[in-house]
Write a protein that holds these residues in place. Structure first.
Motif, PDB file in Angstrom:
ATOM      1  N   THR A 213       0.849  -1.193   0.000  1.00 41.18           N
ATOM      2  CA  THR A 213       0.000   0.000   0.000  1.00 41.18           C
ATOM      3  C   THR A 213       0.888   1.248   0.000  1.00 41.18           C
ATOM      4  N   PRO A 214       0.551   2.280  -0.776  1.00 38.85           N
ATOM      5  CA  PRO A 214       1.363   3.504  -0.775  1.00 38.85           C
ATOM      6  C   PRO A 214       1.417   4.142   0.618  1.00 38.85           C
ATOM      7  N   ILE A 215       2.600   4.544   1.020  1.00 37.46           N
ATOM      8  CA  ILE A 215       2.774   5.216   2.302  1.00 37.46           C
ATOM      9  C   ILE A 215       2.093   6.581   2.250  1.00 37.46           C
ATOM     10  N   ALA A 216       1.359   6.912   3.307  1.00 42.08           N
ATOM     11  CA  ALA A 216       0.622   8.175   3.383  1.00 42.08           C
ATOM     12  C   ALA A 216       1.341   9.156   4.306  1.00 42.08           C
ATOM     13  N   LYS A 217       0.907  10.407   4.230  1.00 37.74           N
ATOM     14  CA  LYS A 217       1.512  11.458   5.049  1.00 37.74           C
ATOM     15  C   LYS A 217       0.436  12.416   5.529  1.00 37.74           C
ATOM     16  N   LYS A 218       0.551  12.844   6.774  1.00 31.34           N
ATOM     17  CA  LYS A 218      -0.315  13.886   7.298  1.00 31.34           C
ATOM     18  C   LYS A 218       0.502  14.728   8.268  1.00 31.34           C
ATOM     19  N   THR A 219       0.011  15.909   8.567  1.00 31.40           N
ATOM     20  CA  THR A 219       0.701  16.793   9.498  1.00 31.40           C
ATOM     21  C   THR A 219       0.045  16.698  10.867  1.00 31.40           C
ATOM     22  N   MET A 220       0.869  16.430  11.883  1.00 32.38           N
ATOM     23  CA  MET A 220       0.383  16.340  13.257  1.00 32.38           C
ATOM     24  C   MET A 220       1.260  17.201  14.142  1.00 32.38           C
ATOM     25  N   ALA A 221       0.647  18.136  14.837  1.00 29.40           N
ATOM     26  CA  ALA A 221       1.380  19.066  15.695  1.00 29.40           C
ATOM     27  C   ALA A 221       2.513  19.744  14.924  1.00 29.40           C
ATOM     28  N   GLY A 222       2.239  20.051  13.652  1.00 28.25           N
ATOM     29  CA  GLY A 222       3.210  20.750  12.831  1.00 28.25           C
ATOM     30  C   GLY A 222       4.323  19.886  12.277  1.00 28.25           C
ATOM     31  N   ARG A 223       4.255  18.577  12.497  1.00 30.18           N
ATOM     32  CA  ARG A 223       5.316  17.677  12.039  1.00 30.18           C
ATOM     33  C   ARG A 223       4.791  16.708  10.987  1.00 30.18           C
ATOM     34  N   SER A 224       5.614  16.436   9.981  1.00 33.43           N
ATOM     35  CA  SER A 224       5.247  15.475   8.939  1.00 33.43           C
ATOM     36  C   SER A 224       5.193  14.077   9.535  1.00 33.43           C
ATOM     37  N   THR A 225       4.092  13.397   9.293  1.00 29.57           N
ATOM     38  CA  THR A 225       3.858  12.085   9.883  1.00 29.57           C
ATOM     39  C   THR A 225       3.591  11.078   8.772  1.00 29.57           C
ATOM     40  N   PHE A 226       4.405  10.038   8.704  1.00 29.37           N
ATOM     41  CA  PHE A 226       4.300   9.031   7.654  1.00 29.37           C
ATOM     42  C   PHE A 226       3.794   7.719   8.247  1.00 29.37           C
ATOM     43  N   PHE A 227       2.922   7.024   7.499  1.00 30.67           N
ATOM     44  CA  PHE A 227       2.347   5.784   8.016  1.00 30.67           C
ATOM     45  C   PHE A 227       1.766   4.962   6.874  1.00 30.67           C
ATOM     46  N   CYS A 228       1.506   3.691   7.158  1.00 27.47           N
ATOM     47  CA  CYS A 228       0.850   2.815   6.197  1.00 27.47           C
ATOM     48  C   CYS A 228      -0.632   2.722   6.559  1.00 27.47           C
ATOM     49  N   PRO A 229      -1.526   3.157   5.679  1.00 33.71           N
ATOM     50  CA  PRO A 229      -2.964   3.135   5.988  1.00 33.71           C
ATOM     51  C   PRO A 229      -3.521   1.734   6.222  1.00 33.71           C
ATOM     52  N   LYS A 230      -2.845   0.712   5.703  1.00 32.58           N
ATOM     53  CA  LYS A 230      -3.355  -0.654   5.840  1.00 32.58           C
ATOM     54  C   LYS A 230      -2.741  -1.378   7.036  1.00 32.58           C
ATOM     55  N   CYS A 231      -1.436  -1.285   7.195  1.00 34.85           N
ATOM     56  CA  CYS A 231      -0.756  -2.032   8.264  1.00 34.85           C
ATOM     57  C   CYS A 231      -1.018  -1.452   9.648  1.00 34.85           C
ATOM     58  N   GLN A 232      -1.247  -0.157   9.709  1.00 32.76           N
ATOM     59  CA  GLN A 232      -1.422   0.493  11.005  1.00 32.76           C
ATOM     60  C   GLN A 232      -2.906   0.719  11.280  1.00 32.76           C
ATOM     61  N   LYS A 233      -3.372   0.140  12.371  1.00 33.02           N
ATOM     62  CA  LYS A 233      -4.801   0.173  12.707  1.00 33.02           C
ATOM     63  C   LYS A 233      -5.084   1.127  13.867  1.00 33.02           C
TER      64      LYS A 233
END
Length: 233
Positions: A213-233
């Motif tokens: 699955t493509p790795i996703a990114k979002k901003t949390m508390a002003g910091r870039s946050t990378f995660f796998c939408p499928k592996c991480q529940k």
């Protein structure tokens, strides 16, 4: 600095969180935070100073300890002899992630009744020290937990995964000499190699090594946050 450091002898060198602590024989403690680009080096006296050398301490063996910091996010201060550390930057810190006090039970208690996102919680020095943005992303990927998951919803088993993943990721990073994204070098002036082991950080759009699955990114508390939408529940 001069008042408490000049003529003093260093009796011990320690670390707490991201702070280096140099204890002096007069009871003073020199506190050093390297920030993003700070470096310490020991050079023979007379060695030409570099452009961003901000402090130079003469040692008794004709060597000099120098603090270099390009971006000036680091700092050096001194706690006078007899200082009550409870009222200082050392007074409200959580346990070390590789220490025996960092346990699933401790985290479960700290998270009770809190509605904070998991990643922000792990990066709070009052909860646990030394987990920065890169390692928080990697720890949560290995633990299989979403970075925005509310901490009050986690079970003791979940916190056990966090503790185990934290120790595994940090110990592996230490063994690899750290993570060099731009200009980090270790005490020998060499780049780290853990960036070659990163699973999600900086991998936006790349296929997850576990599920593709493509790795996703979002901003949390002003910091870039990378995660796998499928592996991480």
């Amino acid at each position: 600095l001069k008042k408490f450091i000049r003529g003093a002898r260093v009796t011990s060198v320690d670390r707490r969180a991201k702070l280096l602590l140099l204890a002096m024989n007069n009871g003073a403690i020199m506190v050093i935070h390297l920030g993003m680009t700070g470096r310490l080096g020991i050079f023979p006296a007379g060695t030409p100073r570099s452009k961003h050398d901000h402090l130079q301490l003469q040692l008794d063996n004709n060597m000099q300890l120098r603090f270099n910091d390009i971006r000036r996010f680091g700092f050096i201060t001194v706690l006078p002899p007899g200082s009550d550390t409870a009222g200082t930057m050392l007074g409200n810190l959580g346990p070390e992630p590789l220490g025996q006090d960092f346990t699933p039970d401790y985290l479960l208690k700290q998270a009770s009744g809190k509605n904070r996102p998991l990643k922000n919680f792990l990066m709070d020095n009052r909860i646990v020290v030394g987990i920065g943005n890169i390692y928080a992303c990697e720890i949560l990927f290995q633990a299989g937990l979403k970075p925005d998951k509310k901490v009050s919803s986690l079970t003791l088993k979940d916190w056990g995964k966090i503790v185990a993943s934290s120790r595994h990721v940090l110990q592996k990073a230490i063994a690899s000499g750290g993570t060099t994204i731009s200009d980090f070098v270790n005490e020998s002036g060499k780049s780290g190699y853990f960036q070659l082991e990163l699973q999600v950080y900086g991998k936006l759009g790349q296929a997850c090594n576990c599920c593709s699955t493509p790795i996703a990114k979002k901003t949390m508390a002003g910091r870039s946050t990378f995660f796998c939408p499928k592996c991480q529940k």
